[in-house]
Scaffold this motif. Structure first.
Motif, PDB file in Angstrom:
ATOM      1  N   LEU A  43       3.741   4.528  -9.538  1.00  0.00           N
ATOM      2  CA  LEU A  43       3.488   3.607  -8.426  1.00  0.00           C
ATOM      3  C   LEU A  43       2.545   2.484  -8.854  1.00  0.00           C
ATOM      4  O   LEU A  43       2.767   1.310  -8.528  1.00  0.00           O
ATOM      5  CB  LEU A  43       2.900   4.381  -7.238  1.00  0.00           C
ATOM      6  N   GLN A  44       1.529   2.835  -9.631  1.00  0.00           N
ATOM      7  CA  GLN A  44       0.594   1.812 -10.131  1.00  0.00           C
ATOM      8  C   GLN A  44       1.327   0.795 -10.995  1.00  0.00           C
ATOM      9  O   GLN A  44       1.062  -0.398 -10.942  1.00  0.00           O
ATOM     10  CB  GLN A  44      -0.487   2.461 -10.993  1.00  0.00           C
ATOM     11  N   THR A  90       0.839  -1.193   0.000  1.00  0.00           N
ATOM     12  CA  THR A  90       0.000   0.000   0.000  1.00  0.00           C
ATOM     13  C   THR A  90       0.882   1.254   0.000  1.00  0.00           C
ATOM     14  O   THR A  90       1.845   1.355   0.763  1.00  0.00           O
ATOM     15  CB  THR A  90      -0.911  -0.002   1.245  1.00  0.00           C
ATOM     16  N   VAL A  91       0.555   2.159  -0.893  1.00  0.00           N
ATOM     17  CA  VAL A  91       1.236   3.461  -0.926  1.00  0.00           C
ATOM     18  C   VAL A  91       0.144   4.532  -0.990  1.00  0.00           C
ATOM     19  O   VAL A  91      -0.953   4.271  -1.474  1.00  0.00           O
ATOM     20  CB  VAL A  91       2.200   3.599  -2.138  1.00  0.00           C
ATOM     21  N   VAL A 100      -2.374   1.638  -4.740  1.00  0.00           N
ATOM     22  CA  VAL A 100      -2.240   3.092  -4.601  1.00  0.00           C
ATOM     23  C   VAL A 100      -3.522   3.662  -3.998  1.00  0.00           C
ATOM     24  O   VAL A 100      -4.586   3.581  -4.611  1.00  0.00           O
ATOM     25  CB  VAL A 100      -1.942   3.750  -5.968  1.00  0.00           C
ATOM     26  N   ARG A 133       1.497   8.979  -9.547  1.00  0.00           N
ATOM     27  CA  ARG A 133       0.519   7.909  -9.305  1.00  0.00           C
ATOM     28  C   ARG A 133       0.743   6.745 -10.280  1.00  0.00           C
ATOM     29  O   ARG A 133       0.765   5.581  -9.898  1.00  0.00           O
ATOM     30  CB  ARG A 133      -0.897   8.476  -9.490  1.00  0.00           C
ATOM     31  N   ILE A 137      -1.106   8.547  -1.979  1.00  0.00           N
ATOM     32  CA  ILE A 137      -0.844   9.743  -2.786  1.00  0.00           C
ATOM     33  C   ILE A 137      -1.915  10.789  -2.464  1.00  0.00           C
ATOM     34  O   ILE A 137      -2.946  10.462  -1.872  1.00  0.00           O
ATOM     35  CB  ILE A 137      -0.897   9.427  -4.297  1.00  0.00           C
ATOM     36  N   TYR A 157       3.446   9.841  -0.850  1.00  0.00           N
ATOM     37  CA  TYR A 157       3.986  10.841  -1.785  1.00  0.00           C
ATOM     38  C   TYR A 157       3.228  12.158  -1.581  1.00  0.00           C
ATOM     39  O   TYR A 157       1.992  12.196  -1.659  1.00  0.00           O
ATOM     40  CB  TYR A 157       3.809  10.342  -3.223  1.00  0.00           C
TER      41      TYR A 157
END
Ligand SMILES: Cc1ncc(COP(=O)(O)O)c(C=O)c1O
Length: 485
Positions: free
Chosen positions: A229-230, A214-215, A236, A226, A217, A259
């Motif tokens: 990362l995806q 998990t990140v 995301v 985005r 934004i 981020y």
């Protein structure tokens, strides 16, 4: 010449070559005006004698397919333009060419990846595009000297690959600049030079994020971050922003990376409040997460004292500070950098090497000279004044004649400003209308991920001077007064 020639066996070499070249001209793979390789190079390339290629060229010239130009080579004749309607199947040469393999579709997530950002449009006179800087005022004469200096240095060098983390002089210049302008204290060895902020974000994600991690934004936020990362298969999670920046209480518990754009939230523009910065740092420390601080255009600050960067407030070592020269110089320079927590310097250096060995050394050395000689600071001072004047002009229009339609979002830095629509006119409609008077506007709706989009504009002023702002927005206000309320 972008045509694949294949010679089969050793029989009728001239005939094979003649038919393949003629077919390539007839089916349009060789276009009128295109230059062919010399007979010597072609002979070497396909493994036939020079006499064979000479004979074939002479025959094609005699038949009008090719035209020699003294001193510059042999070209496809302009007159072949009209022949191209013939179907290649009518030509005997087709039997010789190997059959085209069936088009194969590869399954890749990139087939469905959203577009990054709109490109500047061609039919626009007053272009308020974001992400573009003012090149008309850049000191190209000084820059030319810096590049020449770097070239002399390179000519004396040994050749071979350089340090993946970047040119030492440039890293030294960046560390001095950061200490002075952003209170980011670091040594040159703590910096990794990248191809723009984009590669810094990508490399950080590569070293830290695994598929399914998990990140977080910002929502709305910067689409290229985005998408990077995806593309790595991260989960995301868009986290809403309010007037103080990212809402820390809304962060997903297990985010490994967050981020943010705290100096000038992208795209809305407000800075992250000090209280929110402290809260985010505390959250990251408690959750063992990395904060990626994208400080992409904080150099141009117009109101008040610069807010401390997250990096300068980070006592726990959980911030990777990302900077770029795309806003201060120009984006095609493709030079950015990251100052990561100490434990990530070596992994990032390694990841950079695996990605592309290192950033291009000539431009790094030129930029180092530009900075160390004081020319960068001089240029920044000049552009600060220029952009301040443009920002004032823009605000004058937004708070004046354009006020019935647009309201600026308060911001203190950067070279773009966001404005929210005050009218039921849809965002796309406004963009289309503006184009009628040569004004390029760009909507922000596409930068929202999970939240309902607030219709608005991202108004860049890197590409329009005060006079252009006045004329362009004057025309826009006149038009809107006649068609929309
Ligand atoms: C939020 C944000 N980060 C970074 C950048 C610059 O990226 P790069 O250095 O890759 O050109 C931009 C440019 O528009 C931006 O808007």
């Amino acid at each position: 010449m972008d045509v694949h020639l294949t010679i089969h066996g050793r029989h009728d070499l001239a005939g094979q070559l003649y038919r393949q070249l003629r077919t390539a001209i007839l089916d349009g793979r060789l276009v009128p005006g295109e230059r062919l390789p010399s007979t010597r190079d072609l002979a070497l390339q396909i493994g036939v004698s020079r006499k064979t290629t000479l004979d074939v060229f002479e025959r094609l010239i005699a038949e009008g397919y090719l035209r020699p130009r003294a001193g510059s080579g042999t070209f496809v004749a302009e007159a072949t333009e009209g022949l191209r309607t013939r179907t290649p199947a009518a030509s005997p040469a087709v039997q010789l060419a190997s059959p085209t393999p069936p088009a194969r579709t590869f399954d890749t997530p990139w087939n469905n990846m959203p577009a990054v950002l709109p490109m500047p449009r061609a039919n626009i006179v007053y272009d308020f595009v974001g992400g573009v800087t003012e090149k008309r005022l850049f000191p190209f004469d000084v820059w030319r000297r810096c590049v020449a200096h770097a070239l002399r240095q390179q000519a004396r060098g040994r050749g071979g690959y350089h340090d993946p983390a970047g040119d030492q002089a440039l890293r030294l210049a960046i560390s001095r600049y950061l200490a002075f302008s952003r209170a980011v204290v670091c040594a040159w060895a703590d910096i990794v030079v990248t191809h723009g902020a984009q590669q810094a974000i990508d490399l950080i994600a590569r070293v830290l994020v695994r598929t399914g991690d998990t990140v977080a934004i910002e929502d709305p936020g910067y689409p290229p971050a985005r998408i990077a990362l995806q593309a790595l298969g991260a989960n995301v999670v868009p986290v809403p922003v309010d007037a103080e920046g990212l809402i820390v209480d809304a962060l997903p518990k297990h985010a490994k990376l967050v981020y943010v754009t705290p100096s000038h939230q992208f795209p809305l523009g407000m800075p992250m409040s000090l209280a929110r910065r402290a809260q985010l740092l505390d959250w990251a420390q408690r959750h063992d997460a990395l904060i990626v601080e994208d400080d992409y255009d904080s150099e141009f600050r117009f109101d008040g004292r610069p807010m401390e960067s997250l990096k300068s407030l980070d006592a726990a070592g959980c911030v990777a500070y990302v900077g770029t020269f795309s806003k201060t110089i120009f984006p095609e320079l493709r030079i950015g950098y990251v100052v990561p927590p100490a434990s990530l310097v070596a992994p990032l250096r390694h990841a950079k090497q695996v990605a592309d060995w290192h950033s291009e050394s000539l431009m790094q050395a030129a930029l180092a000279k530009f900075m160390l000689d004081g020319d960068f600071s001089k240029y920044l001072r000049r552009m600060h004044k220029e952009y301040a004047a443009r920002r004032n002009a823009l605000l004058r229009h937004l708070r004046g004649p354009l006020a019935p339609w647009l309201a600026p979002v308060p911001s203190a830095a950067g070279i773009h400003m966001a404005a929210q629509l005050q009218t039921p006119l849809p965002e796309a409609e406004l963009v289309k209308l503006a184009e009628r008077v040569g004004v390029g506007l760009y909507g922000t709706a596409r930068m929202y991920v999970a939240r309902p989009p607030q219709p608005g504009l991202l108004i860049g002023y890197g590409h329009v001077n005060v006079a252009e702002i006045d004329t362009g927005l004057g025309k826009l206000a006149e038009l809107l007064a006649t068609v929309a309320t």
